[in-house]
Design a protein around this motif. Structure first.
Motif, PDB file in Angstrom:
ATOM      1  N   MET A   1     117.082  22.241  69.054  1.00 22.62           N
ATOM      2  CA  MET A   1     116.164  23.373  68.889  1.00 22.62           C
ATOM      3  C   MET A   1     114.913  22.918  68.127  1.00 22.62           C
ATOM      4  N   ALA A   2     115.113  22.098  67.095  1.00 25.90           N
ATOM      5  CA  ALA A   2     113.981  21.634  66.288  1.00 25.90           C
ATOM      6  C   ALA A   2     113.000  20.841  67.159  1.00 25.90           C
ATOM      7  N   SER A   3     113.517  19.925  67.961  1.00 19.85           N
ATOM      8  CA  SER A   3     112.622  19.122  68.807  1.00 19.85           C
ATOM      9  C   SER A   3     111.862  20.013  69.781  1.00 19.85           C
TER      10      SER A   3
ATOM     11  N   THR B   1     109.793  12.685  56.228  1.00 21.96           N
ATOM     12  CA  THR B   1     111.231  12.985  56.113  1.00 21.96           C
ATOM     13  C   THR B   1     111.382  14.189  55.195  1.00 21.96           C
ATOM     14  N   VAL B   2     111.336  15.382  55.785  1.00 21.80           N
ATOM     15  CA  VAL B   2     111.236  16.574  54.930  1.00 21.80           C
ATOM     16  C   VAL B   2     112.442  16.773  54.019  1.00 21.80           C
ATOM     17  N   SER B   3     113.612  16.326  54.477  1.00 21.79           N
ATOM     18  CA  SER B   3     114.759  16.393  53.581  1.00 21.79           C
ATOM     19  C   SER B   3     115.038  14.956  53.150  1.00 21.79           C
TER      20      SER B   3
ATOM     21  N   ARG C   1     128.444  15.443  60.383  1.00 23.26           N
ATOM     22  CA  ARG C   1     127.751  16.627  59.863  1.00 23.26           C
ATOM     23  C   ARG C   1     126.259  16.566  60.159  1.00 23.26           C
ATOM     24  N   ALA C   2     125.880  15.977  61.282  1.00 26.15           N
ATOM     25  CA  ALA C   2     124.456  15.891  61.631  1.00 26.15           C
ATOM     26  C   ALA C   2     123.888  17.293  61.812  1.00 26.15           C
ATOM     27  N   CYS C   3     122.572  17.391  61.795  1.00 24.86           N
ATOM     28  CA  CYS C   3     121.892  18.684  61.914  1.00 24.86           C
ATOM     29  C   CYS C   3     122.311  19.401  63.201  1.00 24.86           C
ATOM     30  N   SER C   4     122.791  20.643  63.042  1.00 19.99           N
ATOM     31  CA  SER C   4     123.219  21.407  64.220  1.00 19.99           C
ATOM     32  C   SER C   4     122.026  21.889  65.021  1.00 19.99           C
TER      33      SER C   4
ATOM     34  N   SER D   1     122.476  30.081  57.644  1.00 17.20           N
ATOM     35  CA  SER D   1     122.286  28.638  57.883  1.00 17.20           C
ATOM     36  C   SER D   1     121.190  28.406  58.906  1.00 17.20           C
ATOM     37  N   LEU D   2     121.215  29.195  59.966  1.00 13.97           N
ATOM     38  CA  LEU D   2     120.237  28.956  61.027  1.00 13.97           C
ATOM     39  C   LEU D   2     118.840  29.392  60.582  1.00 13.97           C
ATOM     40  N   VAL D   3     118.786  30.559  59.911  1.00 18.80           N
ATOM     41  CA  VAL D   3     117.471  31.040  59.468  1.00 18.80           C
ATOM     42  C   VAL D   3     116.870  30.042  58.473  1.00 18.80           C
ATOM     43  N   SER D   4     117.660  29.663  57.468  1.00 18.87           N
ATOM     44  CA  SER D   4     117.082  28.750  56.476  1.00 18.87           C
ATOM     45  C   SER D   4     116.899  27.357  57.052  1.00 18.87           C
ATOM     46  N   GLY D   5     117.849  26.920  57.893  1.00 18.43           N
ATOM     47  CA  GLY D   5     117.710  25.595  58.528  1.00 18.43           C
ATOM     48  C   GLY D   5     116.388  25.474  59.250  1.00 18.43           C
ATOM     49  N   GLY D   6     115.954  26.558  59.870  1.00 15.60           N
ATOM     50  CA  GLY D   6     114.703  26.500  60.641  1.00 15.60           C
ATOM     51  C   GLY D   6     113.466  26.588  59.772  1.00 15.60           C
ATOM     52  N   PHE D   7     113.405  27.628  58.929  1.00 15.95           N
ATOM     53  CA  PHE D   7     112.112  27.824  58.238  1.00 15.95           C
ATOM     54  C   PHE D   7     111.881  26.829  57.110  1.00 15.95           C
TER      55      PHE D   7
ATOM     56  N   THR E   1     126.208  28.256  53.167  1.00 16.37           N
ATOM     57  CA  THR E   1     125.592  27.917  54.464  1.00 16.37           C
ATOM     58  C   THR E   1     126.397  26.759  55.053  1.00 16.37           C
ATOM     59  N   ILE E   2     126.221  26.535  56.349  1.00 19.22           N
ATOM     60  CA  ILE E   2     127.025  25.464  56.970  1.00 19.22           C
ATOM     61  C   ILE E   2     126.710  24.128  56.294  1.00 19.22           C
ATOM     62  N   GLY E   3     125.431  23.922  56.046  1.00 11.35           N
ATOM     63  CA  GLY E   3     125.009  22.648  55.477  1.00 11.35           C
ATOM     64  C   GLY E   3     125.501  22.413  54.062  1.00 11.35           C
ATOM     65  N   SER E   4     126.060  23.456  53.427  1.00 12.66           N
ATOM     66  CA  SER E   4     126.564  23.234  52.072  1.00 12.66           C
ATOM     67  C   SER E   4     128.066  23.490  52.004  1.00 12.66           C
TER      68      SER E   4
ATOM     69  N   ASP F   1     132.773  15.731  54.488  1.00 12.41           N
ATOM     70  CA  ASP F   1     132.793  16.814  53.495  1.00 12.41           C
ATOM     71  C   ASP F   1     131.426  16.953  52.804  1.00 12.41           C
ATOM     72  N   ARG F   2     131.217  18.065  52.140  1.00  9.59           N
ATOM     73  CA  ARG F   2     130.017  18.238  51.295  1.00  9.59           C
ATOM     74  C   ARG F   2     130.481  18.617  49.891  1.00  9.59           C
ATOM     75  N   PRO F   3     129.746  18.152  48.864  1.00  8.23           N
ATOM     76  CA  PRO F   3     130.165  18.505  47.496  1.00  8.23           C
ATOM     77  C   PRO F   3     129.832  19.958  47.162  1.00  8.23           C
TER      78      PRO F   3
ATOM     79  N   THR G   1     112.500  23.560  57.354  1.00  9.67           N
ATOM     80  CA  THR G   1     112.211  22.199  57.827  1.00  9.67           C
ATOM     81  C   THR G   1     111.048  22.113  58.827  1.00  9.67           C
ATOM     82  N   ILE G   2     111.019  23.053  59.773  1.00  7.18           N
ATOM     83  CA  ILE G   2     109.999  22.969  60.838  1.00  7.18           C
ATOM     84  C   ILE G   2     108.579  23.041  60.265  1.00  7.18           C
ATOM     85  N   PRO G   3     108.285  24.017  59.357  1.00  5.85           N
ATOM     86  CA  PRO G   3     106.898  24.077  58.861  1.00  5.85           C
ATOM     87  C   PRO G   3     106.475  22.789  58.162  1.00  5.85           C
TER      88      PRO G   3
HETATM   89  C1  HEM Z   1     112.561  19.246  61.628  1.00  2.00           C
HETATM   90  C2  HEM Z   1     113.566  20.033  61.577  1.00  2.00           C
HETATM   91  C3  HEM Z   1     114.889  19.781  60.915  1.00  2.00           C
HETATM   92  C4  HEM Z   1     115.279  18.764  60.094  1.00  2.00           C
HETATM   93  C5  HEM Z   1     114.446  17.579  59.630  1.00  2.00           C
HETATM   94  C6  HEM Z   1     116.643  19.008  59.731  1.00  2.00           C
HETATM   95  C7  HEM Z   1     117.392  18.165  58.903  1.00  2.00           C
HETATM   96  C8  HEM Z   1     118.719  18.357  58.634  1.00  2.00           C
HETATM   97  C9  HEM Z   1     119.531  17.434  57.870  1.00  2.00           C
HETATM   98  C10 HEM Z   1     119.038  16.171  57.225  1.00  2.00           C
HETATM   99  C11 HEM Z   1     120.775  17.922  57.827  1.00  2.00           C
HETATM  100  C12 HEM Z   1     121.979  17.251  57.136  1.00  2.00           C
HETATM  101  C13 HEM Z   1     122.508  16.201  58.073  1.00  2.00           C
HETATM  102  C14 HEM Z   1     123.576  15.309  57.515  1.00  2.00           C
HETATM  103  O1  HEM Z   1     124.209  15.601  56.500  1.00  2.00           O
HETATM  104  O2  HEM Z   1     123.806  14.263  58.135  1.00  2.00           O
HETATM  105  C15 HEM Z   1     120.767  19.165  58.524  1.00  2.00           C
HETATM  106  C16 HEM Z   1     121.877  19.967  58.682  1.00  2.00           C
HETATM  107  C17 HEM Z   1     121.812  21.172  59.319  1.00  2.00           C
HETATM  108  N1  HEM Z   1     120.736  21.729  59.979  1.00  2.00           N
HETATM  109 FE1  HEM Z   1     118.938  20.894  60.225  1.00  2.00          FE
HETATM  110  N2  HEM Z   1     117.059  20.155  60.293  1.00  2.00           N
HETATM  111  C18 HEM Z   1     116.020  20.659  61.038  1.00  2.00           C
HETATM  112  C19 HEM Z   1     116.008  21.803  61.774  1.00  2.00           C
HETATM  113  C20 HEM Z   1     117.061  22.661  61.861  1.00  2.00           C
HETATM  114  C21 HEM Z   1     117.053  23.894  62.587  1.00  2.00           C
HETATM  115  C22 HEM Z   1     115.861  24.416  63.399  1.00  2.00           C
HETATM  116  C23 HEM Z   1     118.258  24.457  62.425  1.00  2.00           C
HETATM  117  C24 HEM Z   1     118.793  25.744  62.954  1.00  2.00           C
HETATM  118  C25 HEM Z   1     118.146  26.643  63.574  1.00  2.00           C
HETATM  119  C26 HEM Z   1     119.046  23.583  61.593  1.00  2.00           C
HETATM  120  C27 HEM Z   1     120.343  23.808  61.204  1.00  2.00           C
HETATM  121  C28 HEM Z   1     121.114  22.934  60.487  1.00  2.00           C
HETATM  122  C29 HEM Z   1     122.493  23.185  60.120  1.00  2.00           C
HETATM  123  C30 HEM Z   1     123.309  24.424  60.475  1.00  2.00           C
HETATM  124  C31 HEM Z   1     122.933  22.080  59.393  1.00  2.00           C
HETATM  125  C32 HEM Z   1     124.288  21.872  58.732  1.00  2.00           C
HETATM  126  C33 HEM Z   1     125.139  20.911  59.517  1.00  2.00           C
HETATM  127  C34 HEM Z   1     126.468  20.644  58.806  1.00  2.00           C
HETATM  128  O3  HEM Z   1     126.521  20.550  57.588  1.00  2.00           O
HETATM  129  O4  HEM Z   1     127.481  20.559  59.495  1.00  2.00           O
HETATM  130  N3  HEM Z   1     118.285  22.504  61.259  1.00  2.00           N
HETATM  131  N4  HEM Z   1     119.521  19.406  59.025  1.00  2.00           N
END
Ligand code: HEM
Length: 888
Positions: free
Chosen positions: A812-814, A727-729, A805-808, A656-662, A477-480, A459-461, A664-666
């Motif tokens: 793509m990031a790698s 470790t950007v996050s 809940r690892a990064c989806s 989620s995808l747009v913000s997930g990418g921009f 977003t998915i991550g929240s 779960d996420r808070p 972290t990658i930069p």
């Molecule tokens: C260097 C690049 C990236 C890093 C360091 C990163 C890091 C993370 C981390 C730490 C989480 C939370 C994982 C957890 O709670 O265990 C996460 C979740 C997520 N990331 Fe990334 N991310 C990266 C790139 C991306 C990209 C490129 C996308 C999509 C295009 C993305 C989409 C997501 C999504 C959708 C989640 C939510 C997963 C969930 O809550 O179920 N991330 N990411």
């Protein structure tokens, strides 16, 4: 004052029926004390009064907060400020003692005298100041005392110690006044003896009597220096430090005059004794206070690491100085004395006495009401969503309402990493305002928490600002998202879109976007002649890839308005998601402040984000209408009427995808380029280039293959190290338990916030070796010649999280990092600018430590072409190949 003195005080003989009777003359300051007005017993001797005054004056301030004052101003400002404030207090003291001697009546206080001798208004103001000061100081003293006890017994909820101390305090104060006076005499005697002992100790250390026989003298006045600067540099900074030092050294003197005159109504023979007490008190005040700070300035350097760590015992300059001198065990003794400094305190007591010893007041009722109110108040202030988790260490020093939030400062990951080492617990609990959180630090514990308990931490808070205000229109977003059916569907859709097999659908986009980085860097740097900042190109790269993926739309210009708007809003929202920046998520009362700036900013950002998301979706609709739409997630869903996802869910996935990418990658790629551009990094670049050529003797093949497979070991090693080291996050995304977790016997209940300190785990020396704190791509290789990748057993690093809940987007990031690095490193050698070089420290590289995701500090690099002709030809080919991709 020339007025005729009133008759001698009738209380001297202990006759409590007779109130003080002033002479009623027209020109005198008559006292309107009615004969039968309830009054106080005169049971205190001059000795009692002197020690009560001392007990109230020497306490928290002198023992502990002096540390912070020393750290702020340095020894010269510390001593100077004490002298200055002592003089100030002396004048006030002589004035009020005169009044107290003249009118030693019940309730004699600054407020009463101001009212009597100056004006009602001043009396009124002083009265409320008095109430305010006590409302703050009594809980402050009790809390500080609980912290000191924590020095020996860490992990027990401070509420326990506060309760015990409060009960002791109440018992002490309901004793008859003479017993109370005796108790104060003993307690304060211990305190004064301690101070005198410490001054002697400083004297001994000054002359070299410490265990190492090192003669300290005024060494710390030279190194680190006599006067510090604050906020600003140079003289202006010293001025700010001097003012701050004077302000912060006022605390130890708080109530000094009040404590002397406060006993006037209970002291025997006040006309004689009050001036006597004041005289003794004043010169001792100067000698002991100024002497103490001179002693502190001798034994404790102003840059000692613990001085600013809060208000706990380790922040005491005496403890720090004694540790510095290498005297074992004594710090614990000093802590005991410090605890005494609070425990014997009597501000509260003294005032209660004035109530208790009255004839007609209901002392018991008053006591009960005060105890109950105090209990309710601190229960509310200490309340957390989850009760203390038994058997799990808690970091000491939580304060009411804020918990550990203030101690955590701006950079939670780094502070927690420090606590892990300081208290020797990798997993501990903290209080973020009203939220209890479990912080996990070491690599192995993070892995165990995320993988070993993956169902429990799925779960996420939900947070007030992000979930309640910002996400109210487009969904979470998915991550929240908390774990529910909708989140499951969204995560599945994103997982499919981002899976390894799905990456082949994005080859054209990867080809085009990574080409554009090189195309524009070449032009803007005039093929390497001008130094450039690489981040804007990489931001566009990251944003365009996810925008095309979600909407089939891209922006060609690096400084396109829409592109910059999306990036700006994204970063601003990331700031609002952090606990350090946005306290109202954890302290609900702050939400109701008028003109709530956080809510206003959140609403503004939400509107701006809604505007560009609507714009993007409308564009897709229009393209579908015109038949020009590109394959992308939103078009697929908009066209598919059978879709099981709602409109809000589609928005949420795209967001989620747009913000997930921009986000972290930069951060990762820019900082990685920073490390590669350093002097040490030149060798890594050369080996990477060699490895590219070993796999692709014709660089043109490397360019056309890099987005299809990650086959070059040295580049893979750089990608992994960039992910680990930067470790950007840093605190990952918070998790929340859905079921109980048994953590080595401690039961973490459902609904507990779990914070994974990925930064700490990624730099854990026990896992990554003693060089964990340095950037070193070769740690990921088992041989160097030729480079071959080391076998990683399971999880390499923590930057993408792991488990349920690892990064989806990690595949793509790698791929994005790999493709860009192959293309950049095969075309240019990157050299850091001498004028604006990169910061490669894994904490300091980040310019906004409060944000959820790191934003690297700006720096510039010089690009040295490897082979200008080949690069030009390759770029030409890429231009032809990608010309038609995603053309509107
Ligand atoms: C260097 C690049 C990236 C890093 C360091 C990163 C890091 C993370 C981390 C730490 C989480 C939370 C994982 C957890 O709670 O265990 C996460 C979740 C997520 N990331 Fe990334 N991310 C990266 C790139 C991306 C990209 C490129 C996308 C999509 C295009 C993305 C989409 C997501 C999504 C959708 C989640 C939510 C997963 C969930 O809550 O179920 N991330 N990411």
């Amino acid at each position: 004052m020339n007025h005729t003195p009133p008759p001698s005080d009738k209380h001297d003989n202990g006759d409590e029926k007779e109130g003080y009777q002033p002479r009623q003359t027209s020109d005198s300051f008559a006292v309107e004390e009615p004969l039968h007005r309830p009054s106080t017993k005169r049971g205190l001797t001059a000795r009692h009064a002197l020690f009560i005054a001392w007990g109230g004056t020497v306490g928290t301030g002198l023992f502990i907060t002096t540390g912070k004052t020393l750290a702020t101003g340095g020894p010269a400002f510390l001593v100077g400020s004490y002298v200055f404030v002592s003089v100030l207090v002396y004048f006030i003291l002589t004035g009020v003692v005169e009044m107290a001697t003249f009118l030693p009546v019940r309730g004699g206080s600054m407020s009463r005298y101001s009212d009597r001798f100056v004006s009602n208004s001043l009396g009124f103001a002083m009265g409320w100041l008095h109430v305010y000061a006590f409302a703050i100081l009594v809980p402050f003293e009790l809390t500080a005392c609980a912290m000191l006890v924590d020095f020996w017994q860490p992990g027990i909820n401070s509420a326990v110690w506060i309760s015990i101390l409060l009960v002791l305090q109440v018992i002490l104060n309901v004793l008859p006044v003479r017993y109370y006076g005796e108790a104060e005499f003993v307690f304060t005697g211990v305190k004064l003896a301690t101070i005198v002992g410490l001054m002697l100790l400083s004297f001994v250390l000054f002359w070299g009597g410490g265990p190492d026989r090192h003669r300290l003298g005024f060494h710390y006045w030279k190194d680190p220096g006599a006067a510090n600067t604050l906020i600003l540099e140079g003289d202006a900074g010293r001025l700010v430090a001097a003012v701050a030092t004077v302000i912060s050294c006022i605390l130890p003197f708080t109530f000094t005059p009040e404590m002397v005159i406060g006993t006037a109504a209970e002291i025997k023979d006040p006309r004689k004794n009050v001036p006597r007490v004041a005289k003794h008190f004043t010169w001792r005040l100067v000698v002991l206070f100024v002497g103490s700070v001179i002693g502190i300035s001798v034994i404790c350097p102003s840059n000692a690491s613990n001085l600013t760590s809060g208000s706990d015992a380790v922040a005491s300059p005496w403890v720090a100085g004694i540790r510095q001198a290498g005297i074992g065990g004594l710090d614990s003794v000093i802590n005991a004395m410090d605890a005494k400094a609070y425990g014997g305190n009597d501000w509260l007591g003294h005032h209660w006495h004035q109530i208790k010893d009255q004839e007609h007041a209901g002392p018991l009722l008053t006591t009960v009401v005060v105890v109950l109110l105090t209990y309710v108040l601190y229960t509310v202030m200490y309340a957390t969503d989850i009760p203390h988790i038994q058997g799990m260490p808690e970091i000491p020093g939580a304060i009411p309402i804020f918990g550990h939030l203030l101690k955590l400062g701006d950079d939670h990951a780094t502070v927690c990493e420090k606590w892990w080492r300081q208290y020797n617990h990798s997993v501990f609990q903290v209080k973020l305002g009203n939220t209890r959180a479990v912080v996990v630090n070491s690599f192995d514990d993070c892995k165990k928490m995320l993988l070993g308990n993956q169902n429990a931490v799925i779960d996420r808070p939900k947070l007030y600002t992000f979930h309640g205000v910002i996400s109210s229109t487009q969904g979470f977003t998915i991550g929240s998202s908390p774990w529910d059916e909708s989140c499951k569907k969204k995560r599945k859709a994103a997982g499919t879109a981002m899976s390894r097999p799905a990456l082949r659908n994005y080859y054209p986009m990867l080809d085009l976007e990574s080409y554009c980085i090189l195309r524009d860097m070449k032009t803007d740097s005039v093929n390497g002649q001008v130094e450039i900042d690489v981040r804007p190109y990489i931001q566009r790269y990251a944003l365009n890839t996810t925008l095309t993926l979600c909407y089939g739309i891209r922006m060609d210009a690096v400084y396109d308005d829409l592109l910059r708007e999306i990036l700006h809003v994204g970063s601003a929202i990331s700031l609002l998601r952090s606990a350090s920046e946005n306290l109202q998520d954890y302290i609900p009362a702050l939400r109701y402040l008028p003109n709530n700036e956080k809510n206003a900013r959140s609403k503004e950002l939400r509107e701006r984000r809604d505007a560009y998301l609507d714009h993007l979706l409308n564009k897709v609709r229009e393209m579908i209408k015109n038949g020009t739409d590109k394959p992308c997630i939103s078009a697929a869903i908009l066209k598919d009427e059978e879709t099981k996802l709602s409109g809000v869910e589609v928005s949420s996935i795209c967001l989620s995808l747009v913000s997930g990418g921009f986000e972290t990658i930069p951060g990762t790629l820019t900082s990685c380029i920073g490390s590669l551009s350093t002097e040490e990094g030149q060798a890594w670049q050369d080996r990477a280039y060699e490895d590219i050529k070993r796999h692709y003797p014709d660089i043109r093949d490397a360019w056309t293959d890099c987005f299809k497979a990650e086959t070059i070991p040295y580049i893979n090693a750089i990608v992994k190290e960039a992910g680990r080291y930067y470790t950007v996050s840093s605190m990952s995304l918070p998790r929340r338990t859905v079921s109980e977790i048994n953590w080595n016997g401690a039961i973490i209940p459902p609904k507990t916030m779990i914070l994974i300190n990925a930064q700490a785990g990624n730099h854990d020396v026990d896992h990554f070796g003693s060089d964990a704190g340095t950037f070193g791509p070769e740690r990921w290789l088992k041989t160097l010649d030729p480079p071959t990748e080391a076998d990683i057993n399971g999880l390499g690093h923590l930057s993408f999280g792991t488990g349920s809940r690892a990064c989806s987007g990690q595949f793509m990031a790698s791929r994005l990092l790999y493709s860009a690095l192959v293309r950049i490193l095969s075309s240019y050698k990157i050299v850091a600018s001498k004028e604006s070089p990169p910061n490669t420290d894994y904490v300091e590289y980040n310019q906004f430590k409060t944000a959820l995701v790191a934003i690297p500090k700006e720096f510039k690099v010089k690009l040295i072409p490897r082979d200008t002709a080949t690069t030009a030809e390759i770029l030409d080919l890429a231009e032809h190949r990608t010309r038609e991709h995603y053309k509107e």
